[in-house]
Design an enzyme around this catalytic site. Structure first.
Site, short mmCIF file in Angstrom:
data_model
loop_
_atom_site.label_atom_id
_atom_site.label_comp_id
_atom_site.label_asym_id
_atom_site.label_seq_id
_atom_site.Cartn_x
_atom_site.Cartn_y
_atom_site.Cartn_z
N LYS A 188 -26.77 -99.54 -81.00
CA LYS A 188 -26.07 -98.62 -80.10
C LYS A 188 -27.06 -98.00 -79.12
O LYS A 188 -28.28 -98.11 -79.28
CB LYS A 188 -25.36 -97.54 -80.91
CG LYS A 188 -26.27 -96.75 -81.84
CD LYS A 188 -25.47 -95.82 -82.73
CE LYS A 188 -26.41 -95.03 -83.65
NZ LYS A 188 -25.66 -94.06 -84.48
N TYR A 196 -47.00 -76.08 -63.60
CA TYR A 196 -46.10 -74.92 -63.56
C TYR A 196 -46.43 -73.94 -64.68
O TYR A 196 -46.73 -74.33 -65.82
CB TYR A 196 -44.65 -75.38 -63.74
CG TYR A 196 -44.06 -76.07 -62.54
CD1 TYR A 196 -43.95 -75.43 -61.32
CD2 TYR A 196 -43.59 -77.38 -62.65
CE1 TYR A 196 -43.39 -76.08 -60.22
CE2 TYR A 196 -43.02 -78.03 -61.56
CZ TYR A 196 -42.93 -77.36 -60.35
OH TYR A 196 -42.38 -78.01 -59.27
#
Length: 354
Positions: A43, A255
């Site tokens: 899956k 950041y």
């Protein structure tokens, strides 16, 4: 109006995917499944690695049963031969279009009724919820007459704590599943049972029943301590170096200025970020491999960029670095699950198979 598209330059990200390692991992679980048939979960596009390539490798290794989520997902697969059975774990939803020769795993009385009306007598599987409270017919209310009129092949359940061999819930769910399966077999002796994903296979033969369905482990994850140190790496992400610079002592990187240089430091910025599944959990915690040496990620991971301390290594723009992506250790470093690490790998990678 027709929009002209220019040829795209080569991607700055790639996944090296070792299909021989994947097949070897599948055989490891097959050998530990005893007399049970061994399938595989493919899956989420083969856990992010490309379902069609994964299925072809598994088929060559001997796998004949694969599991996806929905009929829609099953419809996208290239089945390598007619003797491979595809099973849809999410059953039959109201809007689903039935795909021929795909076996639904029915998860509720509503799905049972829907398949009875629409399935035309084709084979189906049934999921019994033995305590996970996710998908499946509740074991407390399950009765064999719910399956009247169905051509049931396999009765399934799924363990909540298979990664923890000491969890008492494993034995509790095993007992509940044994009781439900025995009730079904009293009326239908040929019905098979399936309880095991990767982790449960490692719990022992009493859990194996007739079909096992390993997932994470075949992709190189460690689903249970018993598998530690035995499974091969399947996926190795690589990213291209964009720039190399000296960050002076006292300057910060990225950041939030979460890392600051204690001394002048050579830093490479590489083409990778959380848009590619390399999430912020790796900030100041991840690492890459350069010339056989492990080098740390510096500062905060951003959308498309990661910065790395390259020390005195010979690194320049256009070089490639391997991301340290051993699944158990990367999970420990980032706080992400091994499943998230695999399935989150984004669409911007070139996928190279060998």
């Amino acid at each position: 109006m027709t929009v002209a598209r220019r040829a795209m330059p080569p991607a700055a990200l790639r996944l090296d995917i070792d299909l021989d390692a994947l097949a070897a991992n599948w055989r490891w679980f097959r050998d530990r499944s005893g007399a049970a048939t061994t399938g595989a979960a493919v899956k989420a596009d083969g856990y992010g690695l490309g379902a069609d390539h994964v299925i072809a490798a598994l088929y060559a290794a001997g796998c004949r049963d694969v599991f996806v989520t929905t009929f829609a997902e099953a419809a996208t697969l290239a089945r390598p031969a007619r003797d491979m059975t595809i099973r849809a774990l999410h059953g039959l939803r109201p809007a689903d279009e039935i795909v021929p020769d795909v076996v639904p795993v029915l998860n509720s009385p509503e799905q049972v009724a829907r398949w009875r009306e629409r399935g035309g007598g084709a084979p189906c599987d049934v999921m019994i919820d033995t305590g996970m409270n996710r998908l499946g017919i509740d074991w407390r209310g399950f009765a064999v007459d719910m399956l009247a009129g169905l051509n049931v092949d396999i009765v399934h359940s799924h363990l909540a704590c298979a990664d923890d061999p000491d969890s008492p819930m494993n034995a509790e769910q095993l007992q509940r599943f044994e009781s439900a399966l025995a009730a079904v077999r009293a009326a239908r002796p040929d019905v098979r049972g399936s309880l095991c994903g990767s982790g449960a296979i490692c719990l022992g033969p009493e859990y194996h029943f007739d079909l096992t369905r390993p997932g994470l482990g075949i992709y190189g994850g460690v689903p249970n301590p018993a598998a530690a140190g035995t499974l091969a790496r399947v996926v190795r992400p690589h990213a291209e170096v964009l720039t190399v610079r000296i960050v002076p002592a006292g300057d910060s990187v990225g950041y939030g200025a979460t890392w600051r240089a204690a001394t002048d430091t050579r830093v490479a910025t590489i083409n990778l970020g959380y848009a590619d599944g390399y999430l912020r959990g790796f900030s100041n915690a991840g690492s890459v491999v350069l010339a056989g040496r492990t080098r740390p990620v510096l500062g905060r991971v951003s959308m498309d960029l990661v910065t790395v301390d390259v020390g005195d290594l010979d690194v320049t723009e256009g070089d490639w670095v391997e991301i340290d992506y051993d699944l158990p250790s990367a999970a420990a470093a980032s706080g992400l699950s091994q499943y998230e690490l695999l399935t989150g790998l984004g669409h911007r990678y070139q996928r190279h198979y060998r």
